[in-house]
Design a protein around this motif. Sequence first.
Motif, short mmCIF file in Angstrom:
data_model
loop_
_atom_site.label_atom_id
_atom_site.label_comp_id
_atom_site.label_asym_id
_atom_site.label_seq_id
_atom_site.Cartn_x
_atom_site.Cartn_y
_atom_site.Cartn_z
N MET A 1 1.01 -1.30 -0.13
CA MET A 1 -0.30 -0.01 -0.06
C MET A 1 0.98 1.33 -0.01
O MET A 1 1.79 1.15 0.54
CB MET A 1 -0.71 0.06 1.40
N ALA A 2 0.44 2.23 -0.80
CA ALA A 2 1.14 3.48 -0.92
C ALA A 2 0.74 4.44 -0.20
O ALA A 2 1.10 5.76 0.27
CB ALA A 2 1.51 3.92 -2.36
N LEU A 3 -0.87 4.60 -0.09
CA LEU A 3 -1.67 5.73 0.26
C LEU A 3 -2.68 5.24 0.96
O LEU A 3 -3.52 4.37 0.56
CB LEU A 3 -1.78 6.82 -0.82
N ALA A 4 -3.16 6.12 2.14
CA ALA A 4 -4.25 5.77 3.08
C ALA A 4 -5.04 6.86 3.20
O ALA A 4 -4.57 7.98 3.12
CB ALA A 4 -4.07 5.02 4.40
N PHE A 5 -6.43 6.72 3.08
CA PHE A 5 -7.27 7.96 3.28
C PHE A 5 -8.61 7.32 4.16
O PHE A 5 -9.34 6.56 3.26
CB PHE A 5 -7.61 8.69 1.98
N GLU A 6 -8.86 7.82 5.25
CA GLU A 6 -9.98 7.37 6.03
C GLU A 6 -9.90 5.75 6.09
O GLU A 6 -8.60 5.19 6.64
CB GLU A 6 -11.15 7.91 5.20
N GLU A 7 -10.90 5.14 5.47
CA GLU A 7 -10.93 3.53 5.31
C GLU A 7 -10.31 3.03 4.25
O GLU A 7 -10.19 1.87 3.99
CB GLU A 7 -12.21 3.19 5.64
N GLN B 1 -7.38 2.23 1.10
CA GLN B 1 -6.15 1.93 1.04
C GLN B 1 -5.75 1.86 -0.67
O GLN B 1 -6.63 1.31 -1.44
CB GLN B 1 -5.50 0.66 1.59
N HIS B 2 -4.77 2.75 -1.04
CA HIS B 2 -4.39 2.46 -2.40
C HIS B 2 -3.04 1.99 -2.55
O HIS B 2 -1.95 2.56 -2.12
CB HIS B 2 -4.72 3.78 -3.17
N SER B 3 -2.74 1.07 -3.74
CA SER B 3 -1.32 0.38 -3.96
C SER B 3 -1.06 1.41 -5.03
O SER B 3 -1.49 2.07 -5.82
CB SER B 3 -1.52 -0.86 -4.37
N VAL B 4 0.37 1.39 -5.16
CA VAL B 4 0.96 1.98 -6.20
C VAL B 4 0.48 1.71 -7.90
O VAL B 4 0.10 2.50 -8.46
CB VAL B 4 2.44 1.74 -6.33
N ALA B 5 0.10 0.39 -7.67
CA ALA B 5 -0.63 0.14 -9.27
C ALA B 5 -1.91 0.61 -9.12
O ALA B 5 -2.17 1.12 -10.43
CB ALA B 5 -0.57 -1.48 -8.98
N GLU B 6 -2.64 0.88 -8.14
CA GLU B 6 -3.95 1.17 -8.27
C GLU B 6 -3.84 2.54 -8.74
O GLU B 6 -4.64 3.07 -9.38
CB GLU B 6 -4.71 0.93 -6.97
N THR C 1 9.96 8.49 -3.04
CA THR C 1 10.71 7.59 -2.14
C THR C 1 10.17 6.24 -2.00
O THR C 1 10.77 5.17 -1.58
CB THR C 1 10.84 8.23 -0.90
N GLY C 2 8.85 5.99 -2.02
CA GLY C 2 8.11 4.61 -1.72
C GLY C 2 7.92 4.74 -0.29
O GLY C 2 7.31 3.54 0.19
N ALA C 3 7.91 5.96 0.61
CA ALA C 3 7.19 6.04 1.76
C ALA C 3 5.66 6.00 1.64
O ALA C 3 4.98 6.19 0.73
CB ALA C 3 7.69 7.30 2.65
N TRP C 4 5.03 5.49 3.00
CA TRP C 4 3.65 5.19 3.15
C TRP C 4 3.05 6.55 3.54
O TRP C 4 3.71 7.28 4.31
CB TRP C 4 3.57 4.28 4.02
#
Length: 476
Positions: free
Chosen positions: A1-7, A9-14, A186-189
């Motif tokens: 997972m690369a990014l979260a928002f509320e509930e 989660q999004h991966s880099v591919a998404e 950077t690939g940070a979450w």
Amino acid sequence: MALAFEERQHSVAELDALASAMAVELHRRGVAPGSRVALMSSNRPEFVVAVQAIWRLGAAAVLLSPAWKTAEVRHGISLTEPTHAVGDHPVLGELMPMLHLDESPAPAPRAAESAEAVKPAADAVFVFSSGTTGMPKAVRHTHASLSAAVRQWRGALGLTSADRIQVMTPPSHILGLLNIATALDTGAWIRLHRRFDIDTMLRHIESDRITVEMAVAPIALALSAHPRLEDHDLSSLRYIMWCATPVTGSVAEAVSRRTGVRWVTAYGASELPVISCNDLDRPRLDTVGRPVPGVSVRIASLDTGEVLGPGAEGEIQVHSEAAMAGYLPESSTEGAFVQGWYRTGDVGTLDTDGWLRITDRAKEMIKVRGFQVAPAEIEAVLHGHPAVEDCAVFGVPSADGEAVIAAVKAGGAVDADELAALVADRLASYKRLSRVVVVDEIPRLPSGKVLRRVLRERALSACAKSGGNCGRPSDQ
């Protein structure tokens, strides 16, 4: 997972697939290399997707603050002349045909038309200057200058793919954009938040095991004033980064004393996002650090422009490949640089070891009987009083130049004479307060910068109604 928002989660591919789909839709609407696309959005994953889609097409994103009203948005649009718009804000939708972020197209493979290499010299983004003295200017960054800023910020933060950050500052501001772009590079979450809320921030430091926390002045003040700060487990934090304004020592020290978490300071501007940063291992809160690799800093005389030696006070000037390409309107760029060095308008000193200290803004210095008075110096003293939650110092015209006024937000009963005496006891006589005004809130930009012009205008209006007696000490 690369990014979260509320509930969510999004991966880099998404994120990649969503950006590709939006790029296809924007291309269908006529966005092409060199186009300018207005983007007015709250903090949400679709903002990140929209920026990536715009850049894939070789277009530039014009970042409009979601806090702006109609007149401010009109001003931003008139300066930058975007041909298309994306966002979730009704004000932008009323002024231009807008692709609404709630109607983003479904994920799709990377489109062939977005595969063309983007030229480094092409415009990447337009952000807007802070506007502390009037309507903001548009700041133009190319892909080359923005990439340089990302590289410098990653190095300054010591950021790696193991880090986890959260972003509560507006993405339309250079700091929010820089944090998002650097983390993705950077690939940070990342966790995005719709808005700043101190309890939400503390809760997610615990639950998400955040490693680097970003704080502008209002966030730092909220941390210091939080009644249950000690109840939260902040042990995952490597440090809290104080950005955008010089550190208020008493506030930072109070947080560290209560939590054990250390602060690191950094310094940048919309026009030049990364200038200096403190040592991560042994930070010094009395400075904004040393110039980051690839950045040169010098101090120039406020009177003659002559380059000064170590320890001398003057205007901070910076040379860096991350510097903006210019302002809009273009006429505003005149005088922003001298022989390739960006004139920050900040006043400070640079010592022999490269430590940079900011005294104040050149335009915000108060002139009292021929002396230059730095508001930040007086504010630091006032912040040391237990009843002062927030404050701002500014000048108004008086018979001997300017009178020093302090606007104070108090956490309880506060005595104006006591505050004036505190300043008189600590600082030179010409820095004494002429008046203390108790206010409900200190007006600040999202970056944390004080809107001194707003306070000045209010004070002048009040003085006019009371017969022009600005210099008389009062608590009203």
